[in-house]
Design a protein around this motif. Structure first.
Motif, PDB file in Angstrom:
ATOM      1  N   ASP A  32       0.932  -1.157   0.063  1.00  0.00           N
ATOM      2  CA  ASP A  32       0.121  -0.056   0.099  1.00  0.00           C
ATOM      3  C   ASP A  32       0.934   1.091   0.054  1.00  0.00           C
ATOM      4  OD1 ASP A  32      -2.034   2.117   0.944  1.00  0.00           O
ATOM      5  OD2 ASP A  32      -3.196   0.383   1.322  1.00  0.00           O
ATOM      6  N   PHE A  73      -7.255  -4.436  -3.894  1.00  0.00           N
ATOM      7  CA  PHE A  73      -8.093  -3.317  -3.510  1.00  0.00           C
ATOM      8  C   PHE A  73      -7.649  -2.076  -3.715  1.00  0.00           C
ATOM      9  CE2 PHE A  73      -8.472  -6.797  -0.386  1.00  0.00           C
ATOM     10  CZ  PHE A  73      -9.885  -7.213  -0.145  1.00  0.00           C
ATOM     11  N   ASN A  92      -4.874   6.303 -11.670  1.00  0.00           N
ATOM     12  CA  ASN A  92      -4.585   5.227 -10.650  1.00  0.00           C
ATOM     13  C   ASN A  92      -5.257   3.971 -11.002  1.00  0.00           C
ATOM     14  OD1 ASN A  92      -3.020   5.057  -8.207  1.00  0.00           O
ATOM     15  ND2 ASN A  92      -5.073   5.227  -7.106  1.00  0.00           N
ATOM     16  N   TYR A 141     -15.359   6.806 -11.853  1.00  0.00           N
ATOM     17  CA  TYR A 141     -14.994   5.576 -10.975  1.00  0.00           C
ATOM     18  C   TYR A 141     -15.528   4.244 -11.251  1.00  0.00           C
ATOM     19  CZ  TYR A 141     -15.223   2.670  -6.836  1.00  0.00           C
ATOM     20  OH  TYR A 141     -15.195   1.664  -6.011  1.00  0.00           O
ATOM     21  N   LYS A 145     -13.562   0.816 -12.736  1.00  0.00           N
ATOM     22  CA  LYS A 145     -13.651  -0.528 -12.595  1.00  0.00           C
ATOM     23  C   LYS A 145     -14.303  -1.323 -13.591  1.00  0.00           C
ATOM     24  CE  LYS A 145     -12.798   0.209  -8.151  1.00  0.00           C
ATOM     25  NZ  LYS A 145     -11.584  -0.512  -7.339  1.00  0.00           N
ATOM     26  N   HIS A 184     -11.849   6.956   6.609  1.00  0.00           N
ATOM     27  CA  HIS A 184     -11.708   7.779   5.609  1.00  0.00           C
ATOM     28  C   HIS A 184     -11.488   9.101   5.831  1.00  0.00           C
ATOM     29  CE1 HIS A 184     -13.500   4.144   3.357  1.00  0.00           C
ATOM     30  NE2 HIS A 184     -12.291   4.177   2.940  1.00  0.00           N
TER      31      HIS A 184
END
Ligand SMILES: NC(=O)c1ccc[n+]([C@@H]2O[C@H](COP(=O)([O-])OP(=O)(O)OC[C@H]3O[C@@H](n4cnc5c(N)ncnc54)[C@H](O)[C@@H]3O)[C@@H](O)[C@H]2O)c1
Length: 323
Positions: A32, A73, A92, A141, A145, A184
């Protein structure tokens, strides 16, 4: 011990999955860059700091641990941010993932469990949403995916790299032992926001009460983060047993409206919560509820914590412990 490389394992869902992996006798290796995660959350197994797009660093971690599988993830996951800064998401979530998968294939094509999303479906034309529903995402987003799902399908055809794409509906709750939970910054998810409103005696923003639902507010399908973690272990075992590439919803087949979430939060916290009613947000479908038949059949998975009150009690326990 069987080692599993877990990108994004310092984040909310990844950290819970590492805890469950360790409990099942696997050895998670978290990879990460801590751009959105927390070092303290990566406390189940080894930790390696690095970006998924850094091919040399990924390769050195693969050489060091020789993992049997990858759980992927790592991503940016804020819908609103993706609309404001789409290239951040394309770079990203798509570009860096392509680099990660290339490095994996060059090293050795181990199977992949990928964090996909119900956001790949867009606005549903039937409910509950099953996996064969058209995928027409309405924001960058969700599109990012979907592209990775397609990428994984193409890679299987070309390089025999098998994968399971798990399309989560709304992750909720926290580790019932309150060791880890959702943290978050900024927080965009309804349940932690409602609980924070109860704790801080502030108002919760409700976007629209004129939807075609019983109380006029949006309905979502909330899945306990531990149920999601359990599904990852099942998907991993399915792949290690030779299972074929597929996509599977993680849902409860049951929805709760925003006002039901607020009422449940009042019961769980014992506090009354003020509502600030605002106009609808662009691109919020009225109802998102997922079908879970495929997860049952293929993975033998069914959610054990589908009750919203259980999810919110665990989230509240975590929030009040850490504050
Ligand atoms: N939370 C939900 O309800 C939900 C629903 C559907 C899908 N998902 C997906 O599940 C995954 C996990 O979600 P979450 O809520 O735990 O998110 P999160 O932000 O808590 O965790 C993501 C982690 O990935 C790391 N990361 C991001 N980009 C990276 C990079 N380039 N290199 C290395 N690490 C990087 C972050 O530091 C963070 O620790 C994401 O892919 C998300 O899109 C989440």
């Amino acid at each position: 011990m069987v080692k599993i490389l877990v990108t994004g394992g310092a984040g909310y869902i990844g950290s819970h999955t590492c805890k469950v992996l360790a409990r099942h006798g696997f050895e998670p290796v978290v990879y990460d860059n801590l751009s959105r995660g927390n070092r303290w959350a990566a406390s189940f197994g080894m930790f390696e700091l690095g970006d998924i797009g850094d091919a040399a660093r990924v390769r050195s971690v693969l050489e060091k641990y020789r993992p049997s599988a990858l759980m992927h993830f790592a991503a940016y996951a804020y819908v609103g941010e993706s609309v404001a800064s789409p290239l951040l998401y394309y770079r990203n979530n798509i570009g860096e993932t392509a680099s990660l998968l290339q490095t994996l294939i060059d090293f050795e094509p181990a199977p992949v469990v990928f964090s996909s999303s119900c956001a790949t479906y867009g606005v549903p034309n039937r409910l509950p949403i099953s996996e064969d529903h058209p995928q027409q995402p309405i924001n960058p987003y969700g599109y990012s995916k979907l592209v990775v799902e397609r990428m994984l399908g193409d890679i299987d055809a070309a390089h025999n790299l098998r994968s399971v794409s798990l399309r989560y509906f709304n992750a909720a709750g926290a580790d019932p032992e309150a060791e880890i939970g959702e943290a978050h910054e900024p927080e965009t998810h309804l349940i932690p926001l409602v609980l924070a409103a109860a704790r801080d005696a502030t108002a919760i923003k409700v976007f629209g009460n004129d939807y075609d639902t019983a109380d006029g507010t949006c309905i979502r399908d909330y899945v306990h983060v531990l149920d999601i973690a359990d599904a990852h272990v099942r998907a991993l075992k399915y792949l290690l047993d030779g299972g074929a590439t597929c996509a599977v919803n993680l849902a409860n087949e049951r929805g709760y409206s925003v006002l039901e979430v607020v009422a449940t939060a009042e019961r769980v916290t014992g506090k009354s919560i003020q509502i600030e009613l605002l106009p609808r947000r662009l691109g919020d479908p009225a109802v998102l509820i997922g079908a879970l038949q495929r997860a049952r059949t293929l993975l033998g998975w069914k959610p054990e914590r589908s009750d919203l009150e259980i999810q919110m009690r665990d989230a509240w326990k975590w929030m009040t412990r850490s504050s």
